[in-house]
Design a protein around this motif. Structure first.
Motif, PDB file in Angstrom:
ATOM      1  N   PRO A  52      28.516  43.837  38.294  1.00 52.44           N
ATOM      2  CA  PRO A  52      29.979  43.249  37.841  1.00 52.44           C
ATOM      3  C   PRO A  52      30.335  42.037  38.114  1.00 52.44           C
ATOM      4  O   PRO A  52      29.686  41.678  39.312  1.00 52.44           O
ATOM      5  N   ALA A  55      28.768  54.980  35.243  1.00 55.84           N
ATOM      6  CA  ALA A  55      29.298  53.563  34.829  1.00 55.84           C
ATOM      7  C   ALA A  55      28.457  52.726  33.678  1.00 55.84           C
ATOM      8  O   ALA A  55      28.785  52.127  32.727  1.00 55.84           O
ATOM      9  N   LEU A  92      35.070  46.051  37.698  1.00 57.16           N
ATOM     10  CA  LEU A  92      35.533  47.391  38.096  1.00 57.16           C
ATOM     11  C   LEU A  92      36.801  47.092  38.862  1.00 57.16           C
ATOM     12  O   LEU A  92      37.219  46.127  39.492  1.00 57.16           O
ATOM     13  N   LEU A 149      36.343  48.558  33.492  1.00 53.65           N
ATOM     14  CA  LEU A 149      36.459  50.041  34.034  1.00 53.65           C
ATOM     15  C   LEU A 149      37.376  50.335  35.086  1.00 53.65           C
ATOM     16  O   LEU A 149      37.215  49.646  36.161  1.00 53.65           O
ATOM     17  N   ILE A 162      35.223  42.890  41.210  1.00 47.75           N
ATOM     18  CA  ILE A 162      35.911  44.273  41.415  1.00 47.75           C
ATOM     19  C   ILE A 162      37.189  44.020  41.850  1.00 47.75           C
ATOM     20  O   ILE A 162      37.539  42.858  42.607  1.00 47.75           O
ATOM     21  N   SER A 166      34.511  51.696  43.873  1.00 47.05           N
ATOM     22  CA  SER A 166      34.293  50.039  43.356  1.00 47.05           C
ATOM     23  C   SER A 166      33.374  49.357  44.396  1.00 47.05           C
ATOM     24  O   SER A 166      32.537  48.855  43.917  1.00 47.05           O
TER      25      SER A 166
END
Length: 250
Positions: free
Chosen positions: A124, A83, A103, A16, A127, A113
């Motif tokens: 996640p 998200a 991210l 993302l 990041i 993030s």
């Protein structure tokens, strides 16, 4: 904006991507063609996310990083929920690997993030905040979440050393933490080990720490390149570095 791949080979990792303040998904995607090619070519589903704005325009969008920026922060938009909703929709449409959600953000998107890594329902795996910042009240980052952080020394918009009078001053409601202090703060929050230093051509330097949960923190300093995305540090391709970092998170 979504860049899918052929998922017949098995579950796909997902990235993302959060644009900087004042940008938008289309703007970020247009600036990130090399990144998209690198990630999608390696089997990643790449999603350029759209922030919030007072009017439904292509640009002028921001993210709620609490102390920045503009409309999204003032309205306290729940971007972690956004998200999560995107991941749920991807899971319905594709065969995705929920253990490898990444991210990546630039500027205000990088701030986001850092903050939502510990707030999302799907934690996640890593990041990659680029030219971003944390604040003094940075929340915990999950043990399993690795961090790749990058900043240029000559960034005049969001300063490397935490200068409260940089060009981003009017968008913040609190001072940001300088890059080196931010790295130390994140290492403290994640209970990481001592850093190991290395360097690249063109004056780019890097530290790396091993952390609990089989995670790590990599902090990269570019001598030049300002606040622009993608960074133009001499002899250093940030797209390749991000892909290599994501590939390590297995």
């Amino acid at each position: 904006i979504l860049y899918p791949r052929d998922t017949s080979a098995g579950p796909s990792p997902v990235v993302l991507v959060f644009h900087g303040g004042g940008g938008g998904a289309e703007w970020m995607a247009n600036r990130s063609t090399s990144l998209t090619r690198a990630l999608s070519g390696a089997g990643y589903v790449v999603v350029y996310m759209n922030g919030s704005s007072r009017r439904d325009t292509e640009k002028l969008r921001t993210w709620n990083a609490v102390h920045c920026c503009a409309y999204a922060a003032k309205k306290k938009i729940n971007d972690a929920a956004y998200a999560d909703a995107v991941i749920e929709e991807l899971d319905r449409r594709f065969d995705i690997d929920r253990t490898r959600i990444f991210l990546m953000g630039h500027s205000n998107g990088a701030m986001l993030s850092y903050r939502i890594a510990g707030q999302m329902k799907t934690t996640p795996r890593a990041i990659a905040p680029i030219s971003g910042a944390i604040f003094a009240d940075q929340p915990d980052v999950p043990d399993r979440t690795s961090i790749f952080m990058y900043h240029s020394v000559d960034d005049e918009v969001l300063s490397y050393d935490g200068n409260p009078e940089d060009k981003a001053e009017r968008w913040r409601t609190a001072p940001h933490v300088g890059f080196l202090k931010a790295e130390a703060k994140l290492a403290e929050l994640k209970a990481c080990g001592a850093p190991t230093a290395s360097s690249f051509d063109g004056g780019v330097t890097q530290t790396e720490r091993a952390c609990p949960g089989n995670s790590s923190i990599i902090a990269v300093t570019g001598p030049s390149g300002g606040h622009e995305w993608p960074s133009k540090a001499p002899g250093y391709r940030i797209e390749d570095a991000i892909l290599a970092f994501f590939e390590r998170q297995r």
